[in-house]
Design an enzyme around this catalytic site. Structure first.
Site, short mmCIF file in Angstrom:
data_model
loop_
_atom_site.label_atom_id
_atom_site.label_comp_id
_atom_site.label_asym_id
_atom_site.label_seq_id
_atom_site.Cartn_x
_atom_site.Cartn_y
_atom_site.Cartn_z
CE LYS A 84 65.53 64.40 43.27
NZ LYS A 84 65.66 62.96 43.59
C1 E4P Z 1 68.56 62.66 45.42
O1 E4P Z 1 67.47 63.20 45.49
C2 E4P Z 1 68.82 61.38 44.72
O2 E4P Z 1 67.65 60.61 44.70
C3 E4P Z 1 69.85 60.52 45.37
O3 E4P Z 1 70.39 61.08 46.54
C4 E4P Z 1 70.81 59.86 44.44
O4 E4P Z 1 71.77 59.16 45.15
P1 E4P Z 1 72.63 57.96 44.55
O5 E4P Z 1 73.93 58.50 44.11
O6 E4P Z 1 72.80 57.02 45.73
O7 E4P Z 1 71.84 57.33 43.43
#
Ligand code: E4P
Length: 220
Positions: A84
């Site tokens: 990622k």
């Molecule tokens: C995506 O891969 C992220 O880990 C995640 O969806 C972030 O979401 P949040 O806004 O709840 O932190």
């Protein structure tokens, strides 16, 4: 639609995994911090439980360092782990190189169609638009999914999946699916809500009590 759990908590992955519908898991530095456990141990355990893709996020900021970190993680972690990478100019350059070397990349922190388009162009396997965080600042998260989906159709983009992220409600999942997102990453508290309906519960109670009556009448 691929259903992905947005969590670094092993117990949550184990629980949803038992349902038989879990495709993958996404993690990020904040989720790792919240888990209170070691990063690599956590990723390894998750990768044993779930088929994948399991997203492990790089924490360097320059293209060269991201490439080095991504290559290193990919070589040491289980096969179902993907890398990622944040949506920045350096992140795009790293995505281009890593994807060119056959390493699947999930480009994260995407908040516009342009960022999604650039990520796909760089060779991302997944692009992660953050719905909830856009809603938080008064913008339309689901509107972004709709626009990206329209661009994907108009441009015939097939090799990069739209992964709806920062999900805050059941509606986010359902509408993302309707709009054509190929994947959604869902926090545990929302995942468990996806299966719930009061009419399912009351209907099942009634079936069970009627069945008890059938048995007490000696008919089963
Ligand atoms: C995506 O891969 C992220 O880990 C995640 O969806 C972030 O979401 P949040 O806004 O709840 O932190």
């Amino acid at each position: 639609m691929e259903l992905i759990l947005d969590s670094a908590i092993i117990e949550e992955v184990e629980d949803i995994s038992k349902w038989g519908v879990l495709d993958g898991v996404t993690t990020n530095p904040s989720l790792i911090r919240k888990s209170g456990r070691d990063f690599e141990d956590t990723i390894r355990k998750i990768a044993e439980i779930c088929p994948g893709p399991i997203s492990a996020e790089v924490t360097s900021l320059t293209a060269n360092e991201m490439i080095e970190e991504g290559m290193d993680l990919k070589s040491r972690l289980p096969k179902n782990v993907i890398i990622k990478i944040p949506c920045t100019p350096d992140g795009l350059a790293a995505t281009k190189t890593l994807s060119g070397r056959g390493i699947p990349v999930n480009v994260t922190l995407v908040f516009s169609v342009s960022q999604a388009l650039l990520s796909a162009k760089a060779g991302a396997a997944y692009v992660s638009p953050f719905l909830g965080r856009l809603d938080d600042i008064g913008q339309d998260g689901l509107g972004l999914i709709e626009e990206i989906s329209q661009v994907w159709s108009a441009q015939g983009i097939k090799n990069c999946k739209i992964l709806a992220a920062s999900i805050r409600s059941r509606r986010h999942v359902e509408v993302s699916a309707r709009l054509g997102a190929q994947a959604a990453t869902i926090p545990y508290n929302i995942f468990t809500k996806l299966i719930q309906h009061e009419l399912t519960d009351s209907g099942l109670d009634k079936f069970m009590s009627d069945w008890e009556a059938v048995k007490s009448e000696g008919r089963a």
